[in-house]
Motif scaffolding. Structure first.
Motif, mmCIF file in Angstrom:
data_model
loop_
_atom_site.group_PDB
_atom_site.id
_atom_site.type_symbol
_atom_site.label_atom_id
_atom_site.label_comp_id
_atom_site.label_asym_id
_atom_site.label_seq_id
_atom_site.Cartn_x
_atom_site.Cartn_y
_atom_site.Cartn_z
ATOM 1 N N VAL A 1 0.840 -1.202 0.000
ATOM 2 C CA VAL A 1 0.000 0.000 0.000
ATOM 3 C C VAL A 1 0.874 1.251 0.000
ATOM 4 C CG1 VAL A 1 -1.678 1.331 1.336
ATOM 5 C CG2 VAL A 1 -1.945 -1.142 1.119
ATOM 6 N N GLY A 2 1.927 1.265 0.811
ATOM 7 C CA GLY A 2 2.756 2.457 0.902
ATOM 8 C C GLY A 2 3.453 2.803 -0.396
ATOM 9 N N PHE A 3 4.170 1.850 -0.980
ATOM 10 C CA PHE A 3 4.969 2.150 -2.160
ATOM 11 C C PHE A 3 4.101 2.359 -3.407
ATOM 12 C CE2 PHE A 3 8.343 0.582 0.522
ATOM 13 C CZ PHE A 3 9.429 1.348 0.141
ATOM 14 N N VAL A 4 3.053 1.559 -3.580
ATOM 15 C CA VAL A 4 2.192 1.742 -4.756
ATOM 16 C C VAL A 4 1.432 3.056 -4.661
ATOM 17 C CG1 VAL A 4 0.264 0.777 -6.069
ATOM 18 C CG2 VAL A 4 2.015 -0.739 -5.137
ATOM 19 N N THR A 5 0.945 3.365 -3.468
ATOM 20 C CA THR A 5 0.231 4.634 -3.288
ATOM 21 C C THR A 5 1.140 5.828 -3.564
ATOM 22 O OG1 THR A 5 -1.269 3.669 -1.648
ATOM 23 C CG2 THR A 5 -1.010 6.064 -1.627
ATOM 24 N N ILE A 6 2.347 5.796 -3.029
ATOM 25 C CA ILE A 6 3.276 6.907 -3.242
ATOM 26 C C ILE A 6 3.664 7.004 -4.713
ATOM 27 C CG2 ILE A 6 5.631 7.659 -2.781
ATOM 28 C CD1 ILE A 6 3.658 8.401 -0.625
ATOM 29 N N ALA A 7 3.837 5.870 -5.388
ATOM 30 C CA ALA A 7 4.190 5.911 -6.814
ATOM 31 C C ALA A 7 3.077 6.564 -7.631
ATOM 32 C CB ALA A 7 4.466 4.496 -7.319
ATOM 33 N N LEU A 8 1.831 6.149 -7.401
ATOM 34 C CA LEU A 8 0.709 6.730 -8.153
ATOM 35 C C LEU A 8 0.521 8.213 -7.808
ATOM 36 C CD1 LEU A 8 -1.952 3.862 -7.962
ATOM 37 C CD2 LEU A 8 -0.556 4.522 -9.922
ATOM 38 N N SER A 9 0.539 8.525 -6.521
ATOM 39 C CA SER A 9 0.310 9.915 -6.124
ATOM 40 C C SER A 9 1.429 10.831 -6.602
ATOM 41 C CB SER A 9 0.176 10.003 -4.604
ATOM 42 O OG SER A 9 1.380 9.610 -3.976
ATOM 43 N N THR A 10 2.659 10.320 -6.634
ATOM 44 C CA THR A 10 3.773 11.144 -7.110
ATOM 45 C C THR A 10 3.649 11.435 -8.595
ATOM 46 O OG1 THR A 10 5.231 10.221 -5.404
ATOM 47 C CG2 THR A 10 6.280 11.289 -7.277
ATOM 48 N N ASN A 67 -8.924 -0.447 -3.947
ATOM 49 C CA ASN A 67 -9.681 0.762 -3.611
ATOM 50 C C ASN A 67 -8.979 1.582 -2.538
ATOM 51 O OD1 ASN A 67 -11.642 -0.073 -5.425
ATOM 52 N ND2 ASN A 67 -12.892 -1.048 -3.857
ATOM 53 N N LEU A 68 -8.327 0.905 -1.599
ATOM 54 C CA LEU A 68 -7.573 1.613 -0.570
ATOM 55 C C LEU A 68 -6.417 2.396 -1.182
ATOM 56 C CD1 LEU A 68 -7.018 2.121 2.464
ATOM 57 C CD2 LEU A 68 -5.696 0.007 2.474
ATOM 58 N N ILE A 69 -5.711 1.773 -2.116
ATOM 59 C CA ILE A 69 -4.583 2.442 -2.769
ATOM 60 C C ILE A 69 -5.066 3.647 -3.577
ATOM 61 C CG2 ILE A 69 -2.831 2.165 -4.569
ATOM 62 C CD1 ILE A 69 -2.464 -0.701 -3.586
ATOM 63 N N LEU A 70 -6.169 3.491 -4.312
ATOM 64 C CA LEU A 70 -6.701 4.602 -5.108
ATOM 65 C C LEU A 70 -7.131 5.767 -4.222
ATOM 66 C CD1 LEU A 70 -8.811 2.679 -7.791
ATOM 67 C CD2 LEU A 70 -6.594 3.777 -8.103
ATOM 68 N N SER A 71 -7.794 5.466 -3.113
ATOM 69 C CA SER A 71 -8.265 6.530 -2.224
ATOM 70 C C SER A 71 -7.099 7.304 -1.620
ATOM 71 C CB SER A 71 -9.133 5.924 -1.110
ATOM 72 O OG SER A 71 -10.242 5.240 -1.647
ATOM 73 N N LEU A 72 -6.105 6.586 -1.147
ATOM 74 C CA LEU A 72 -4.954 7.259 -0.549
ATOM 75 C C LEU A 72 -4.141 8.020 -1.590
ATOM 76 C CD1 LEU A 72 -3.748 4.501 1.964
ATOM 77 C CD2 LEU A 72 -4.914 6.639 2.504
ATOM 78 N N SER A 73 -4.071 7.491 -2.818
ATOM 79 C CA SER A 73 -3.321 8.179 -3.875
ATOM 80 C C SER A 73 -3.944 9.525 -4.199
ATOM 81 C CB SER A 73 -3.266 7.303 -5.128
ATOM 82 O OG SER A 73 -2.621 6.082 -4.868
ATOM 83 N N ILE A 74 -5.262 9.562 -4.284
ATOM 84 C CA ILE A 74 -5.947 10.828 -4.573
ATOM 85 C C ILE A 74 -5.695 11.844 -3.470
ATOM 86 C CG2 ILE A 74 -8.218 11.888 -4.889
ATOM 87 C CD1 ILE A 74 -9.143 9.255 -6.139
ATOM 88 N N LEU A 75 -5.687 11.369 -2.240
ATOM 89 C CA LEU A 75 -5.492 12.278 -1.111
ATOM 90 C C LEU A 75 -4.071 12.829 -1.063
ATOM 91 C CD1 LEU A 75 -6.611 13.506 1.537
ATOM 92 C CD2 LEU A 75 -5.803 11.451 2.678
ATOM 93 N N VAL A 76 -3.080 11.950 -1.199
ATOM 94 C CA VAL A 76 -1.679 12.366 -1.072
ATOM 95 C C VAL A 76 -1.261 13.244 -2.243
ATOM 96 C CG1 VAL A 76 0.697 11.517 -0.897
ATOM 97 C CG2 VAL A 76 -1.145 10.312 0.273
ATOM 98 N N ALA A 77 -1.834 13.014 -3.422
ATOM 99 C CA ALA A 77 -1.430 13.763 -4.611
ATOM 100 C C ALA A 77 -1.659 15.259 -4.450
ATOM 101 C CB ALA A 77 -2.175 13.242 -5.837
ATOM 102 N N ALA A 78 -2.707 15.651 -3.726
ATOM 103 C CA ALA A 78 -3.017 17.074 -3.591
ATOM 104 C C ALA A 78 -1.917 17.808 -2.830
ATOM 105 C CB ALA A 78 -4.363 17.237 -2.888
ATOM 106 N N SER A 79 -1.522 17.275 -1.674
ATOM 107 C CA SER A 79 -0.487 17.946 -0.887
ATOM 108 C C SER A 79 0.879 17.890 -1.563
ATOM 109 C CB SER A 79 -0.408 17.314 0.505
ATOM 110 O OG SER A 79 -0.153 15.933 0.409
ATOM 111 N N SER A 80 1.171 16.789 -2.245
ATOM 112 C CA SER A 80 2.457 16.687 -2.934
ATOM 113 C C SER A 80 2.528 17.633 -4.126
ATOM 114 C CB SER A 80 2.683 15.243 -3.398
ATOM 115 O OG SER A 80 2.699 14.352 -2.301
ATOM 116 N N ALA A 81 1.409 17.821 -4.819
ATOM 117 C CA ALA A 81 1.399 18.698 -5.990
ATOM 118 C C ALA A 81 1.766 20.124 -5.623
ATOM 119 C CB ALA A 81 0.022 18.665 -6.653
ATOM 120 N N ARG A 82 1.380 20.543 -4.438
ATOM 121 C CA ARG A 82 1.685 21.913 -4.021
ATOM 122 C C ARG A 82 3.186 22.105 -3.836
ATOM 123 N NH1 ARG A 82 -1.926 24.578 0.748
ATOM 124 N NH2 ARG A 82 -2.451 26.482 -0.377
#
Length: 311
Positions: free
Chosen positions: A107-116, A166-181
């Motif tokens: 969950v951690g690495f896949v989520t961070i990869a997608l959100s990044t 679904n957990l990975i997708l939800s967390l990716s959407i959330l983390v992407a916003a703060s990282s994009a800034r």
């Protein structure tokens, strides 16, 4: 004459050294310097490395499978046979904690990869295009970040349903916003360099400028943001699993182990809650310490910048 002989001897000695040894020496020296300058970061890196090894080699490290029931071993305390004791279903806690590392690492690495990837696309495009597009995108990001992260995740999980994907997708959407800034701010700084104007004056296409000149100079920031964000993602996954919205059983998750048998049998078998909670704490501590150390080494300007989902 003696100097000439010493020079020839030193050259022959250098020639006898394998190329791989000379190539690996700078890397080992850099690691040693990092450990001396940032001991907490080195400790965090060691914890992360152990966690990854546990996740990859779980079948070889665990004594039993995660759902195997051991006859006559219900709620046994920690011992030489059961390092972390057993739970109320006679399952080895050490094996379940080891297999639980797989869920956290996945969950951690896949989520961070997608959100990044999403954050990199949003941040770079917003900084490069600018104008009305930049203003509109940043207002959407501000509105998204204004909501409490737990409310957003619960809403997304209620729509998508529980499950690893679904957990990975939800967390990716959330983390992407703060990282994009953060990435947008770094991209704006890169855009002010003279070589960007030189590339434009030479008629270089926009895509080539972004891929050859902007994105490569953002890699230090991206690495820092991703490393720091991993701890927050693992903590968010454990929180959702604790609430029953994470990975469904029988696959073990540290948060689900705390919420289920760990909370129910806290008085009779405290080890059922202590060891999963300790695993979560060590994982978050390791990623946070490693991320802070990398931030100070690679880009001290990001000191104090929050990039994780937790606020």
């Amino acid at each position: 004459m003696a100097d000439h002989v010493e020079t020839l001897a030193s050259r022959s000695t250098q020639a006898d050294v394998p190329r791989g040894a000379t190539a690996g020496a700078p890397l080992l020296h850099a690691i040693w310097r990092f450990c001396r300058r940032k001991p907490l970061g080195a400790l965090g890196g060691a914890i992360v490395l152990v966690m990854i090894v546990m996740a990859v080699f779980a079948p070889y490290i665990a004594h039993y499978t995660y759902d195997e029931t051991i006859r006559g071993a219900r709620m046994k305390p920690p011992s030489a046979q059961f390092w972390m004791g057993t739970d109320n279903l006679s399952r080895d806690m050490w094996s379940r904690v080891v297999y639980g590392a797989r869920v956290s690492v996945t969950v951690g690495f896949v989520t961070i990869a997608l959100s990044t990837l999403v954050a990199l696309a949003i941040g770079v495009s917003s900084a490069y295009i600018g104008g009305v597009y930049d203003m509109a995108v940043q207002r959407v990001v501000d509105a998204w970040m204004s909501f409490p992260y737990l409310v957003i995740i619960l809403s997304l999980m209620a729509v998508l349903g529980p499950g690893l994907l679904n957990l990975i997708l939800s967390l990716s959407i959330l983390v992407a916003a703060s990282s994009a800034r953060v990435i947008r701010g770094a991209a704006l700084s890169v855009m002010e360099n003279p070589y960007i104007e030189s590339a434009r004056a030479m008629g270089t296409t926009h895509l080539r400028i972004v891929l050859r000149h902007v994105v490569p100079n953002l890699m230090a920031t991206v690495i820092i943001v991703a490393t720091i964000g991993l701890g927050g993602v693992i903590l968010a996954e454990s929180s959702l699993s604790f609430l029953g919205l994470g990975v469904p059983p029988p696959r073990p998750s540290w948060g689900a182990m705390l919420a289920g048998s760990g909370r129910s049998f806290m008085q009779r078998a405290p080890w059922m809650a202590i060891f999963p909670g300790l695993a979560i704490s060590l994982a978050v501590f390791g990623f946070n310490m490693l991320g802070d150390a990398l931030r100070d080494v690679l880009d001290p300007r990001l000191r104090g910048t929050g990039t994780g989902p937790a606020r």
